[in-house]
Design a protein around this motif. Structure first.
Motif, PDB file in Angstrom:
ATOM      1  N   LEU A 129      -8.703   2.031 -12.162  1.00  7.81           N
ATOM      2  CA  LEU A 129      -7.844   0.869 -12.395  1.00  7.81           C
ATOM      3  C   LEU A 129      -6.399   1.202 -12.034  1.00  7.81           C
ATOM      4  N   PHE A 130      -5.990   2.401 -12.436  1.00  6.29           N
ATOM      5  CA  PHE A 130      -4.638   2.860 -12.108  1.00  6.29           C
ATOM      6  C   PHE A 130      -4.460   2.901 -10.585  1.00  6.29           C
ATOM      7  N   SER A 131      -5.473   3.418  -9.924  1.00  7.88           N
ATOM      8  CA  SER A 131      -5.428   3.537  -8.476  1.00  7.88           C
ATOM      9  C   SER A 131      -5.347   2.164  -7.819  1.00  7.88           C
ATOM     10  N   VAL A 132      -6.137   1.205  -8.308  1.00  9.17           N
ATOM     11  CA  VAL A 132      -6.095  -0.165  -7.766  1.00  9.17           C
ATOM     12  C   VAL A 132      -4.695  -0.749  -7.962  1.00  9.17           C
ATOM     13  N   GLN A 133      -4.167  -0.537  -9.155  1.00 13.25           N
ATOM     14  CA  GLN A 133      -2.840  -1.082  -9.464  1.00 13.25           C
ATOM     15  C   GLN A 133      -1.782  -0.475  -8.548  1.00 13.25           C
ATOM     16  N   GLN A 134      -1.878   0.847  -8.339  1.00 18.39           N
ATOM     17  CA  GLN A 134      -0.903   1.527  -7.489  1.00 18.39           C
ATOM     18  C   GLN A 134      -1.040   1.081  -6.042  1.00 18.39           C
ATOM     19  N   LEU A 135      -2.282   0.882  -5.605  1.00 15.04           N
ATOM     20  CA  LEU A 135      -2.496   0.438  -4.228  1.00 15.04           C
ATOM     21  C   LEU A 135      -1.933  -0.960  -4.001  1.00 15.04           C
ATOM     22  N   THR A 136      -2.162  -1.844  -4.967  1.00 15.56           N
ATOM     23  CA  THR A 136      -1.643  -3.215  -4.805  1.00 15.56           C
ATOM     24  C   THR A 136      -0.117  -3.196  -4.799  1.00 15.56           C
ATOM     25  N   LYS A 137       0.449  -2.327  -5.620  1.00 14.27           N
ATOM     26  CA  LYS A 137       1.912  -2.188  -5.661  1.00 14.27           C
ATOM     27  C   LYS A 137       2.418  -1.718  -4.298  1.00 14.27           C
ATOM     28  N   GLN A 138       1.675  -0.796  -3.730  1.00 14.90           N
ATOM     29  CA  GLN A 138       2.080  -0.236  -2.444  1.00 14.90           C
ATOM     30  C   GLN A 138       1.948  -1.273  -1.334  1.00 14.90           C
ATOM     31  N   VAL A 139       0.933  -2.150  -1.438  1.00 14.56           N
ATOM     32  CA  VAL A 139       0.776  -3.214  -0.438  1.00 14.56           C
ATOM     33  C   VAL A 139       2.025  -4.102  -0.453  1.00 14.56           C
ATOM     34  N   ILE A 140       2.525  -4.369  -1.639  1.00 14.32           N
ATOM     35  CA  ILE A 140       3.715  -5.226  -1.767  1.00 14.32           C
ATOM     36  C   ILE A 140       4.949  -4.545  -1.183  1.00 14.32           C
ATOM     37  N   GLY A 173       1.961   8.317   1.123  1.00 14.00           N
ATOM     38  CA  GLY A 173       0.991   9.401   1.120  1.00 14.00           C
ATOM     39  C   GLY A 173       0.442   9.670  -0.264  1.00 14.00           C
ATOM     40  N   SER A 174       1.308   9.722  -1.227  1.00 10.17           N
ATOM     41  CA  SER A 174       0.839  10.057  -2.564  1.00 10.17           C
ATOM     42  C   SER A 174      -0.076   8.965  -3.118  1.00 10.17           C
ATOM     43  N   ILE A 175       0.217   7.719  -2.731  1.00  4.25           N
ATOM     44  CA  ILE A 175      -0.630   6.622  -3.198  1.00  4.25           C
ATOM     45  C   ILE A 175      -2.026   6.746  -2.592  1.00  4.25           C
ATOM     46  N   ILE A 176      -2.064   7.059  -1.302  1.00  6.14           N
ATOM     47  CA  ILE A 176      -3.367   7.211  -0.650  1.00  6.14           C
ATOM     48  C   ILE A 176      -4.155   8.347  -1.301  1.00  6.14           C
ATOM     49  N   MET A 177      -3.452   9.438  -1.541  1.00  2.00           N
ATOM     50  CA  MET A 177      -4.147  10.566  -2.178  1.00  2.00           C
ATOM     51  C   MET A 177      -4.660  10.192  -3.570  1.00  2.00           C
ATOM     52  N   SER A 178      -3.828   9.427  -4.283  1.00  2.00           N
ATOM     53  CA  SER A 178      -4.263   8.995  -5.621  1.00  2.00           C
ATOM     54  C   SER A 178      -5.558   8.216  -5.510  1.00  2.00           C
ATOM     55  N   ALA A 179      -5.548   7.269  -4.558  1.00  2.00           N
ATOM     56  CA  ALA A 179      -6.716   6.400  -4.411  1.00  2.00           C
ATOM     57  C   ALA A 179      -7.949   7.222  -4.071  1.00  2.00           C
ATOM     58  N   ILE A 180      -7.793   8.108  -3.106  1.00  2.00           N
ATOM     59  CA  ILE A 180      -8.947   8.912  -2.676  1.00  2.00           C
ATOM     60  C   ILE A 180      -9.433   9.805  -3.804  1.00  2.00           C
ATOM     61  N   PHE A 181      -8.515  10.512  -4.415  1.00  2.00           N
ATOM     62  CA  PHE A 181      -8.941  11.469  -5.443  1.00  2.00           C
ATOM     63  C   PHE A 181      -9.461  10.787  -6.697  1.00  2.00           C
ATOM     64  N   THR A 229      -0.060  -7.588  -9.033  1.00  2.00           N
ATOM     65  CA  THR A 229      -1.371  -6.968  -8.806  1.00  2.00           C
ATOM     66  C   THR A 229      -2.426  -8.043  -8.587  1.00  2.00           C
ATOM     67  N   LEU A 230      -2.420  -9.031  -9.449  1.00  2.00           N
ATOM     68  CA  LEU A 230      -3.412 -10.105  -9.338  1.00  2.00           C
ATOM     69  C   LEU A 230      -3.253 -10.884  -8.043  1.00  2.00           C
ATOM     70  N   SER A 231      -2.000 -11.128  -7.660  1.00  2.00           N
ATOM     71  CA  SER A 231      -1.798 -11.913  -6.434  1.00  2.00           C
ATOM     72  C   SER A 231      -2.267 -11.127  -5.208  1.00  2.00           C
ATOM     73  N   VAL A 232      -2.053  -9.797  -5.224  1.00  2.00           N
ATOM     74  CA  VAL A 232      -2.533  -8.982  -4.095  1.00  2.00           C
ATOM     75  C   VAL A 232      -4.055  -8.952  -4.087  1.00  2.00           C
ATOM     76  N   LEU A 233      -4.645  -8.794  -5.254  1.00  2.00           N
ATOM     77  CA  LEU A 233      -6.115  -8.769  -5.330  1.00  2.00           C
ATOM     78  C   LEU A 233      -6.683 -10.091  -4.812  1.00  2.00           C
ATOM     79  N   GLN A 234      -6.030 -11.189  -5.183  1.00  2.00           N
ATOM     80  CA  GLN A 234      -6.474 -12.503  -4.715  1.00  2.00           C
ATOM     81  C   GLN A 234      -6.330 -12.599  -3.197  1.00  2.00           C
ATOM     82  N   GLU A 235      -5.191 -12.116  -2.716  1.00  2.00           N
ATOM     83  CA  GLU A 235      -4.929 -12.181  -1.274  1.00  2.00           C
ATOM     84  C   GLU A 235      -5.988 -11.399  -0.486  1.00  2.00           C
TER      85      GLU A 235
END
Lengths: 181, 246
Positions: free
Chosen positions: A165-176, A129-137, A4-10
């Motif tokens: 925070l959960f959404s950020v974490q899930q999004l970074t996971k999804q980026v990976i 899709g579910s990750i995007i929805m999580s982030a938006i909602f 998560t941290l490495s994606v946020l840094q990136e």
């Protein structure tokens, strides 16, 4: 956590996403000020008798409400929520752009876009899709909640922060993992 | 078999966003529907009960005495709830003008134009607004105005005023003694009236106790009216300044 941290840094060492996050944060904070003082602001900005400079000065002074009309706790929750909301949107944009780049060809662009849109509704790449929805909602839910807390209950804002925070974490996971999507 | 597996995946994938949306909706609905609107009928329900302790460890009676009022007369006045209707009238007017929380204020410009002030605005914003009101009054061009804030009860000598009753700019504040933001705004307004001459800017104090949030606020409002009745406006301001300073 390390990923998560490495994606946020990136993402946020890129000036465009850093500036986007700052810009969005400013926009959301301004929205809060406008929401709280809409009638007064409208009255001042629509007045032909007031110079543009005076209007700007007045709007600028209104940012002081974060010091006078918020408790230390609620201003902390508000600023954190606004920052996380902006980070969510920046990450989401980064993710979508990355997806489009990974797919490559024009046909791929179309397929990627269709796939993503379909994914949003749970068809096709349901994981994305579910990750995007999580982030938006999570974003919309937390932002909406803040606006519903005029006097107290700022502690519920913590829940909004948790969701973001959960959404950020899930999004970074999804980026990976987006290569396998 | 595959279809069942797909359905299960879809449910699994949607579990998190659905949970978030449901949690958000429930919290939002709970907050929205649990909030009791401010209603004039609620005022004074705690009045007549034993005087609550004022800040700084003083009882209301002690605070009244510090403000220059006889303690026995004060207790009698407070127990009788003599000024309940006056406080009620202030609350009715606050709600009628658009007040939904405290502090709620209306700036009345030199030409009579009104400006709504929602919450504890910082001092520079109030000063800026005073200048804007002056500029608008000096201009012949008309501008939009809130019809609701025009419903304020006219300021008279009967009000609690710092400054002249005929000052061209008046700031009418509807306040709650037990609201932390009102206490902050009280300091802001003290600075404003100290900065501007009393014949230019006047500060009018009216009551808007929110009993749903502050159960003792109406009693303190009644106490302040008793102090004003027994000791005059000076005593009222001493009481208010002391109570809201702590």
């Amino acid at each position: 956590m390390k990923h998560t941290l490495s994606v946020l840094q990136e993402v946020f060492t890129q000036p465009k996403y850093f500036l986007l996050t700052l810009g969005l944060s400013w926009l959301f904070l301004t929205s809060i000020v406008v929401f709280l003082h809409a009638r007064l602001i409208w009255q001042v900005i629509s007045s032909p008798a007031v110079t543009l400079l005076d209007k700007e000065l007045f709007l600028f002074t209104l940012y002081g409400v974060f010091g006078t009309n918020f408790s230390v706790f609620s201003v902390t929750v508000t600023f954190l929520t606004v920052l996380l909301l902006s980070m969510n949107i920046s990450l989401l944009i980064h993710y979508l752009r990355r997806q489009r780049r990974l797919i490559g060809s024009k046909r791929g662009h179309a397929a990627g876009a269709t796939g993503l849109i379909a994914g949003i509704f749970g068809i096709g790449c349901a994981a994305c899709g579910s990750i995007i929805m999580s982030a938006i909602f999570a974003s919309v839910g937390a932002g909406g909640l803040l606006l519903l807390l005029p006097f107290h209950g700022a502690e519920i804002g913590l829940l909004g922060i948790g969701l973001l925070l959960f959404s950020v974490q899930q999004l970074t996971k999804q980026v990976i993992t987006s290569r396998v999507c | 078999m595959n279809e069942t597996s797909n359905n299960s995946n879809v449910i699994k994938d949607f579990a998190t966003p659905i949970a978030i949306v449901v949690a958000g909706a429930l919290m939002g609905a709970g907050l929205y529907f649990s909030g009791t609107p401010v209603t004039p009928q609620n005022v004074g329900t705690t009045a007549g009960q034993p005087a609550p302790a004022a800040p700084a460890g003083l009882t209301l009676t002690q605070l009244a005495e510090q403000s220059g009022v006889d303690g026995d007369d004060f207790d009698e006045c407070l127990a009788a709830g003599t000024f309940r209707q006056d406080v009620q009238d202030d609350v009715d007017n606050a709600v009628a003008t658009g007040g939904r929380g405290t502090p709620w204020s209306i700036l009345i410009g030199p030409g009579g134009k009104t400006y709504p002030i929602n919450g504890a605005l910082p001092q520079p914003a109030i000063e800026q607004l005073i200048e804007l009101a002056r500029a608008e009054a000096a201009s012949t061009e008309s501008a939009s105005e809130s019809a609701q804030t025009n419903l304020y009860t006219p300021v008279t000598e009967a009000d609690h005023i710092r400054g002249a009753v005929n000052a061209p700019i008046k700031i009418v504040e509807y306040s709650d003694f037990d609201c932390a933001f009102c206490a902050r705004f009280h300091q802001t307004m003290k600075a404003i009236v100290a900065k501007y001459p009393g014949d230019e800017v006047a500060w009018v104090y009216r009551h808007f106790p929110l009993e749903q949030l502050h159960p003792n606020a109406a009693t303190v409002a009644l106490a302040s009216e008793c102090v004003a009745d027994l000791g005059g406006d000076e005593a009222f301001w001493t009481f208010a300044d002391t109570y809201l300073a702590s």
